[in-house]
Scaffold this active site. Structure first.
Site, PDB file in Angstrom:
ATOM      1  N   LYS A 175       0.851  -1.198   0.000  1.00 22.63           N
ATOM      2  CA  LYS A 175       0.000   0.000   0.000  1.00 22.63           C
ATOM      3  C   LYS A 175       0.883   1.242   0.000  1.00 22.63           C
ATOM      4  O   LYS A 175       1.446   1.620   1.023  1.00 22.63           O
ATOM      5  CB  LYS A 175      -0.920   0.030   1.235  1.00 22.63           C
ATOM      6  CG  LYS A 175      -2.012   1.066   1.049  1.00 22.63           C
ATOM      7  CD  LYS A 175      -2.525   1.686   2.310  1.00 22.63           C
ATOM      8  CE  LYS A 175      -1.765   2.858   2.832  1.00 22.63           C
ATOM      9  NZ  LYS A 175      -1.714   4.073   1.992  1.00 22.63           N
ATOM     10  N   GLU A 231       3.643   7.922  15.181  1.00 28.09           N
ATOM     11  CA  GLU A 231       2.218   7.790  15.519  1.00 28.09           C
ATOM     12  C   GLU A 231       1.586   6.637  14.746  1.00 28.09           C
ATOM     13  O   GLU A 231       0.846   5.820  15.300  1.00 28.09           O
ATOM     14  CB  GLU A 231       1.476   9.104  15.203  1.00 28.09           C
ATOM     15  CG  GLU A 231       1.456  10.093  16.335  1.00 28.09           C
ATOM     16  CD  GLU A 231       1.364   9.455  17.724  1.00 28.09           C
ATOM     17  OE1 GLU A 231       0.364   8.767  17.989  1.00 28.09           O
ATOM     18  OE2 GLU A 231       2.291   9.627  18.540  1.00 28.09           O
ATOM     19  N   GLY A 233       3.145   4.124  13.511  1.00 26.49           N
ATOM     20  CA  GLY A 233       3.750   2.898  14.043  1.00 26.49           C
ATOM     21  C   GLY A 233       3.010   2.393  15.268  1.00 26.49           C
ATOM     22  O   GLY A 233       2.727   1.199  15.412  1.00 26.49           O
ATOM     23  N   GLU A 250       9.721   0.758  10.742  1.00 23.08           N
ATOM     24  CA  GLU A 250      10.818   1.700  10.484  1.00 23.08           C
ATOM     25  C   GLU A 250      10.217   3.089  10.613  1.00 23.08           C
ATOM     26  O   GLU A 250       9.438   3.505   9.759  1.00 23.08           O
ATOM     27  CB  GLU A 250      11.385   1.480   9.080  1.00 23.08           C
ATOM     28  CG  GLU A 250      12.179   0.196   8.936  1.00 23.08           C
ATOM     29  CD  GLU A 250      13.484   0.218   9.708  1.00 23.08           C
ATOM     30  OE1 GLU A 250      14.042   1.304   9.932  1.00 23.08           O
ATOM     31  OE2 GLU A 250      13.937  -0.869  10.103  1.00 23.08           O
ATOM     32  N   CYS A 284      13.801  10.156   7.142  1.00 17.84           N
ATOM     33  CA  CYS A 284      13.822   9.634   8.512  1.00 17.84           C
ATOM     34  C   CYS A 284      15.240   9.702   9.071  1.00 17.84           C
ATOM     35  O   CYS A 284      15.451   9.938  10.238  1.00 17.84           O
ATOM     36  CB  CYS A 284      13.359   8.190   8.511  1.00 17.84           C
ATOM     37  SG  CYS A 284      14.325   7.172   7.390  1.00 17.84           S
ATOM     38  N   GLU A 385      10.578  15.448  15.256  1.00 14.94           N
ATOM     39  CA  GLU A 385      11.003  15.223  13.875  1.00 14.94           C
ATOM     40  C   GLU A 385      10.280  16.229  12.986  1.00 14.94           C
ATOM     41  O   GLU A 385       9.064  16.137  12.806  1.00 14.94           O
ATOM     42  CB  GLU A 385      10.642  13.793  13.450  1.00 14.94           C
ATOM     43  CG  GLU A 385      11.181  13.467  12.095  1.00 14.94           C
ATOM     44  CD  GLU A 385      10.720  12.125  11.568  1.00 14.94           C
ATOM     45  OE1 GLU A 385       9.554  11.768  11.784  1.00 14.94           O
ATOM     46  OE2 GLU A 385      11.538  11.439  10.931  1.00 14.94           O
TER      47      GLU A 385
HETATM   48  P1  NAD Z   1       2.783   8.223   7.725  1.00 17.09           P
HETATM   49  O1  NAD Z   1       2.996   7.482   8.986  1.00 17.09           O
HETATM   50  O2  NAD Z   1       1.819   9.340   7.717  1.00 17.09           O
HETATM   51  O3  NAD Z   1       2.329   7.251   6.554  1.00 17.09           O
HETATM   52  C1  NAD Z   1       3.064   6.082   6.238  1.00 17.09           C
HETATM   53  C2  NAD Z   1       2.128   5.081   5.597  1.00 17.09           C
HETATM   54  O4  NAD Z   1       1.213   4.639   6.596  1.00 17.09           O
HETATM   55  C3  NAD Z   1       1.272   5.641   4.454  1.00 17.09           C
HETATM   56  O5  NAD Z   1       1.104   4.649   3.454  1.00 17.09           O
HETATM   57  C4  NAD Z   1      -0.045   5.926   5.146  1.00 17.09           C
HETATM   58  O6  NAD Z   1      -1.131   5.911   4.245  1.00 17.09           O
HETATM   59  C5  NAD Z   1      -0.120   4.771   6.125  1.00 17.09           C
HETATM   60  N1  NAD Z   1      -0.960   5.002   7.300  1.00 17.09           N
HETATM   61  C6  NAD Z   1      -1.295   6.174   7.885  1.00 17.09           C
HETATM   62  N2  NAD Z   1      -2.088   5.963   8.952  1.00 17.09           N
HETATM   63  C7  NAD Z   1      -2.251   4.625   9.049  1.00 17.09           C
HETATM   64  C8  NAD Z   1      -2.943   3.780   9.965  1.00 17.09           C
HETATM   65  N3  NAD Z   1      -3.633   4.268  10.990  1.00 17.09           N
HETATM   66  N4  NAD Z   1      -2.872   2.451   9.779  1.00 17.09           N
HETATM   67  C9  NAD Z   1      -2.152   1.919   8.764  1.00 17.09           C
HETATM   68  N5  NAD Z   1      -1.499   2.672   7.858  1.00 17.09           N
HETATM   69  C10 NAD Z   1      -1.544   4.007   8.005  1.00 17.09           C
HETATM   70  O7  NAD Z   1       4.250   8.658   7.269  1.00 17.09           O
HETATM   71  P2  NAD Z   1       4.634   9.567   6.035  1.00 17.09           P
HETATM   72  O8  NAD Z   1       4.187  10.942   6.414  1.00 17.09           O
HETATM   73  O9  NAD Z   1       4.182   8.959   4.761  1.00 17.09           O
HETATM   74  O10 NAD Z   1       6.217   9.449   6.061  1.00 17.09           O
HETATM   75  C11 NAD Z   1       6.988  10.193   6.900  1.00 17.09           C
HETATM   76  C12 NAD Z   1       7.360   9.421   8.162  1.00 17.09           C
HETATM   77  O11 NAD Z   1       7.945   8.178   7.808  1.00 17.09           O
HETATM   78  C13 NAD Z   1       8.396  10.155   8.968  1.00 17.09           C
HETATM   79  O12 NAD Z   1       8.092  10.055  10.344  1.00 17.09           O
HETATM   80  C14 NAD Z   1       9.668   9.404   8.653  1.00 17.09           C
HETATM   81  O13 NAD Z   1      10.670   9.510   9.619  1.00 17.09           O
HETATM   82  C15 NAD Z   1       9.186   8.018   8.503  1.00 17.09           C
HETATM   83  N6  NAD Z   1      10.137   7.252   7.709  1.00 17.09           N
HETATM   84  C16 NAD Z   1      10.918   6.307   8.305  1.00 17.09           C
HETATM   85  C17 NAD Z   1      11.863   5.605   7.575  1.00 17.09           C
HETATM   86  C18 NAD Z   1      12.763   4.571   8.200  1.00 17.09           C
HETATM   87  O14 NAD Z   1      13.313   3.742   7.474  1.00 17.09           O
HETATM   88  N7  NAD Z   1      12.961   4.571   9.498  1.00 17.09           N
HETATM   89  C19 NAD Z   1      12.001   5.879   6.212  1.00 17.09           C
HETATM   90  C20 NAD Z   1      11.185   6.849   5.644  1.00 17.09           C
HETATM   91  C21 NAD Z   1      10.246   7.516   6.404  1.00 17.09           C
END
Ligand code: NAD
Length: 482
Positions: A175, A231, A233, A250, A284, A385
């Site tokens: 997804k 959040e 996560g 992650e 990230c 962050e």
């Molecule tokens: P996000 O958490 O808003 O979204 C990530 C994914 O989760 C998207 O596909 C979103 O649609 C989905 N999602 C959102 N709410 C959900 C829920 N309740 N249940 C299941 N899925 C849900 O993150 P983002 O804004 O797309 O990305 C930025 C974040 O990702 C930053 O915090 C960044 O640090 C982190 N990130 C971490 C890594 C790593 O490897 N550690 C790499 C890239 C990004």
């Protein structure tokens, strides 16, 4: 290859469309570039049902593992072949520069190539036990896996978890983030006939709060890999707990680059800029904190400013000479600006930027590279962050202080050191509380090296041999032949 006006999602062996659609926007100018389905719970049920069937019919998990590797190899070759076209799409959809997008796509192709080599090397072991017995372990594929992908490296981070899952014999439901689904969908159109049995890989598009959430609490899913915010996560982990589904998370970061007094200030300044402003800071593993020795801090800051003002041209990602694109969306840019403003209200000094570019860039979601200094230790810009082009700079006077400042965060992803002192390097490599450390360059990773977050940065590991652990289950077998 060009962006299609409408593109379906691939579930149940078909490209599926819906009346309800997500509008996909080019963040460089705010204009619509495509539409994708906004899936609902029924679509998730369909995807899970077909994924289960594909897993159980054994055509993938019990395929000769060398053959599985050959198919992945073909997919990797194709990905390299179409990398420039995919990079163009990624750049238009996400905002990143073409050069950065191309490096992401090639990194993803390399990741598939790396895991293609693992398919016939996933081994159990034999265990010495007393008596007339043989005892051994089997490593078997985890099953139906859900992959929830963020918008900052839409293709590379998708493939990062899809490749080891496929190598291990799992089936995959991916997804993408609702803002950035185009590269993964387009890629799938080009690789779907290269030998993957039907429904081994499906891609579903829609909102995280709706279908992402539903997918993570689905009893038909055997494992969830999320790359996203802290959040999300926590939400995913709560949902997954319902069925005791294992998760690999992650999450975010607040990495520090420590610049010691023996570092070359010019090289350090370039690395600090790259670590903080590459991908518009939407990383990230960004080095969003710089901890610089007091004897060289002025010199480092002045080199940084000079480089940013002369070499970091802002603009649409496809434009020649552009080094930094827009942020991914207007609402995200507002959040970044708001956090920056709050940090300044808490006493941080604005050294550079903090504003939006004017003129022809005002249609897009651009923000100027921003550096703040003189922060008190509890300033939110040292702890939250920001996920944008904002670097917080602190000074230190001795090694103990540098270590304490670097570890003063709830995150633990990547920290960097700039020094030629061997003793200090090893002490910090041991004592920094993060899953990754890099010395004299920042940031850097490879498909074969673990990408690991400690503390609030995650659970589990991506990349390298270690990622295969998540996608395999261990079974112990005891045989009495006495
Ligand atoms: P996000 O958490 O808003 O979204 C990530 C994914 O989760 C998207 O596909 C979103 O649609 C989905 N999602 C959102 N709410 C959900 C829920 N309740 N249940 C299941 N899925 C849900 O993150 P983002 O804004 O797309 O990305 C930025 C974040 O990702 C930053 O915090 C960044 O640090 C982190 N990130 C971490 C890594 C790593 O490897 N550690 C790499 C890239 C990004």
């Amino acid at each position: 290859m060009s962006i299609e006006e409408q593109i379906g999602m691939y579930i149940g062996g078909n490209w599926v469309n819906t009346d309800d659609k997500l509008e996909i926007i080019n963040p460089s100018n705010g204009k619509s570039i495509s539409k994708v389905p906004n899936a609902d719970h029924d679509h998730v049920d369909t995807a899970v049902e077909y994924s289960r069937k594909a897993f159980e019919d054994s055509s993938w998990r019990e395929l000769d593992p060398t053959q599985r590797g050959r198919i992945l190899r073909k997919i990797s070759d194709k990905t390299y072949e179409i990398a420039k076209d995919l990079a163009k799409i990624e750049s238009i959809n996400q905002g990143k520069t073409f050069r950065d997008a191309l490096s992401d796509i090639r990194f993803a192709a390399w990741t598939i190539e790396y895991y293609a080599g693992w398919t016939d090397k996933i081994e159990g072991n034999t265990i010495p036990v007393p008596g007339e017995r043989l005892d051994y372990t089997l490593k078997q594929p985890l099953g139906v896996t859900a992959h929830i992908i963020p918008w900052n490296f839409p293709f590379q981070l998708g493939v990062r978890s899809i490749a080891p899952a496929l190598a291990a014999g799992c089936t995959v439901i991916a997804k993408p983030a609702s803002l950035t689904p185009l590269s993964l969908l387009t890629w799938f159109k080009h690789i779907q006939d290269l030998g993957l049995p039907d429904n081994v890989l499906q891609i579903i598009t829609g909102s995280g709060g709706k279908i992402g959430n539903y997918l993570t609490r689905h009893s038909g899913v055997d494992g969830i890999a999320l790359t996203g915010s802290v959040e999300t996560g926590k939400n995913v982990m709560r949902q997954a707990a319902e069925n005791l589904t294992p998760v690999s998370l992650e999450l975010g970061g607040k990495g520090a680059n420590i610049i010691f007094e023996d570092a070359n200030p010019k090289i350090a300044a370039k690395a600090l800029n790259f670590g903080a402003f590459w991908n518009a800071g939407e990383m990230c593993w960004a080095g969003s904190r710089a901890i610089v020795h007091e004897s060289i801090i002025d010199e480092v800051l002045s080199y940084m400013k000079e480089e940013l003002q002369t070499k970091w041209k802002l603009g649409p990602g496809l434009e020649e000479g552009v080094r930094m694109g827009p942020l991914v969306s207007e609402s995200h840019r507002s959040e970044v600006m708001e956090l920056t403003q709050k940090g300044i209200e808490q006493g941080a000094t604005l050294f550079l930027g903090g504003d939006l570019p004017q003129g022809e860039l005002s249609e897009g979601y651009f923000m100027n590279p921003t550096i703040v200094t003189d922060l008190k230790e509890n300033n939110l810009l040292l702890h939250e962050e920001v996920f944008g082009p904002v670097l917080s700079v602190l000074s230190f006077s001795d090694d103990d202080e540098a270590l304490r400042l670097a570890n003063d965060t709830k995150f633990g992803l990547l920290n960097g050191l700039f020094t030629n002192n061997l003793k200090r390097t090893h002490r910090f490599a041991r004592d920094l509380q993060s899953g990754m450390i890099t010395v004299n360059e920042f940031p850097v990773t490879f498909p074969q090296t673990p990408f690991v977050g400690w503390k609030h940065s995650g659970i589990g590991a991506e990349q390298g041999q270690i990622a295969l652990d998540f996608y395999t289950k261990t079974k112990n077998v005891n045989i009495n032949f006495g």
